[in-house]
Design an enzyme around this catalytic site. Structure first.
Site, PDB file in Angstrom:
ATOM      1  N   HIS A  76       0.831  -1.202   0.000  1.00  0.00           N
ATOM      2  CA  HIS A  76       0.000   0.000   0.000  1.00  0.00           C
ATOM      3  C   HIS A  76       0.863   1.249   0.000  1.00  0.00           C
ATOM      4  O   HIS A  76       2.071   1.188   0.240  1.00  0.00           O
ATOM      5  CB  HIS A  76      -0.929   0.021   1.217  1.00  0.00           C
ATOM      6  CG  HIS A  76      -0.251   0.292   2.526  1.00  0.00           C
ATOM      7  ND1 HIS A  76       0.528  -0.661   3.166  1.00  0.00           N
ATOM      8  CD2 HIS A  76      -0.221   1.394   3.321  1.00  0.00           C
ATOM      9  CE1 HIS A  76       0.996  -0.155   4.296  1.00  0.00           C
ATOM     10  NE2 HIS A  76       0.564   1.096   4.415  1.00  0.00           N
TER      11      HIS A  76
ATOM     12  N   PHE B  49      22.681   5.280   8.908  1.00  0.00           N
ATOM     13  CA  PHE B  49      22.030   6.173   9.863  1.00  0.00           C
ATOM     14  C   PHE B  49      22.349   7.616   9.492  1.00  0.00           C
ATOM     15  O   PHE B  49      23.511   7.975   9.326  1.00  0.00           O
ATOM     16  CB  PHE B  49      22.514   5.893  11.286  1.00  0.00           C
ATOM     17  CG  PHE B  49      21.981   4.605  11.861  1.00  0.00           C
ATOM     18  CD1 PHE B  49      20.767   4.578  12.525  1.00  0.00           C
ATOM     19  CD2 PHE B  49      22.691   3.424  11.726  1.00  0.00           C
ATOM     20  CE1 PHE B  49      20.264   3.399  13.049  1.00  0.00           C
ATOM     21  CE2 PHE B  49      22.196   2.237  12.246  1.00  0.00           C
ATOM     22  CZ  PHE B  49      20.978   2.224  12.909  1.00  0.00           C
TER      23      PHE B  49
END
Length: 345
Positions: free
Chosen positions: A160, A309
């Site tokens: 989705h 990160f």
């Protein structure tokens, strides 16, 4: 390119530090859990499944293709009140109205876009274009985006995306509007049209291409395997694509996403989204400086369990990447276009 250097991103008017040697450093930090491989095709407790009940008590229809419904927990609502006047320039607020929708790609929870058929992906593209046109009739910005995988904050294992339409131009849209307008004024050609032509010639950052589209790891990429999906002709908005371009878009999306999954043989996490010319009141204006494009921002760096990160220096100074865009493109380009789950054993 092996030595550290900075690269300019003309689309965002900022710079990224490229430090290719850093990818060799040992890693003893956080390891991500691989996504589950045993997602049930249908789960009555999954609020995105056909026939399942959602948080607000509504029951989904037994849909067989794409399915669009209002987000039960919207970040934007159409009838929000004005925030009131500011009493100081350092404390400004402005009205924010809009609508948020959820769009399911397919009724089966155990599928993702790279495992869907071309016809099913084409149906997703058509629904995207319909939503962009429908919401764009009144809202200045319609942001279509997919967060794939728990690593990217996706809370539901079902194929989705989300569509948020806003009464204002968000920061990224505002920035890209300014930079693309400046480029057209200074150089006489839309920035990303010229960029696509350059990358098609140079080929070193090319991942996949066909007659209508190309995918590159952009010269200024910040995320390790970030890609930019570009049309070859001048197109301002998703809804402007012709039938043939929608077919070839389904094909190149499938090829790219299969390569992504094949890189570490895992359902590859990413955030992706479409950027095109603003809508609503901007439909009456000349937006020829815009070129339709999609950004893919995947976090994985070295393996299925080691991510990049964006912290510390990236948050406080500027973006930094650990391998060159050319290395990333070469690695993606060399991967097979048959999904690892569908290869002959």
């Amino acid at each position: 390119a092996e030595h550290q250097h900075t690269r300019y991103n003309p689309l965002r008017d900022d710079w990224v530090l490229v430090s290719a040697h850093r990818v060799k450093r040992p890693w003893q930090g956080q390891l991500e859990k691989p996504p589950p491989e045993d997602v049930p095709r249908w789960d009555p407790n999954n609020p995105l499944c056909p026939g399942a009940a959602r948080a607000n008590g509504e029951v989904n229809p037994q849909y067989e293709g794409t399915f669009v419904f209002p987000n039960d927990f919207p970040a934007l609502q159409p009838d929000a009140p004005e925030p009131g006047d500011s009493d100081h320039p350092l404390f400004q607020a402005a009205a924010a109205r809009g609508v948020c929708k959820v769009m399911c790609f397919h009724p089966w929870s155990d599928l993702t876009l790279p495992l869907m058929s071309l016809a099913e992906i084409r149906a997703v593209i058509d629904t995207w274009a319909e939503l962009a046109a429908e919401l764009g009739a009144s809202y200045p910005w319609v942001q279509i985006f997919e967060n794939k995988g728990a690593m990217m904050g996706c809370s539901n294992p079902h194929p989705h995306c989300q569509v948020w339409a806003s009464s204002f131009l968000p920061n990224e849209a505002h920035l890209e509007d300014r930079t693309q307008r400046q480029h057209l004024t200074q150089h006489g050609v839309p920035m990303l049209l010229e960029y696509a032509e350059q990358e098609a010639r140079r080929k070193e950052r090319l991942v996949v291409e066909n007659t209508d589209w190309l995918v590159v790891v952009p010269y200024w990429a910040t995320w390790p395997y970030q890609t930019l999906l570009l049309p070859r002709r001048h197109v301002c908005r998703l809804q402007d694509l012709c039938k043939g371009e929608r077919d070839s878009l389904a094909s190149i999306m499938q090829r790219l996403l299969i390569k992504y999954d094949n890189l570490f043989e895992v359902s590859f996490p990413y955030s992706m989204g479409w950027h095109g010319a603003p809508t609503g009141p901007y439909l009456e204006e000349d937006c020829g400086h815009w070129q339709l494009h999609a950004h893919y921002y995947p976090p994985l760096l070295r393996s299925a369990s080691v991510r990049k990160f964006m912290v510390g220096y990236e948050m406080l100074a500027q973006a930094q990447r650990d391998l060159t865009p050319e290395q990333a493109a070469e690695r993606l380009r060399s991967l097979p276009e048959v999904h690892y789950k569908r290869r002959a054993k």
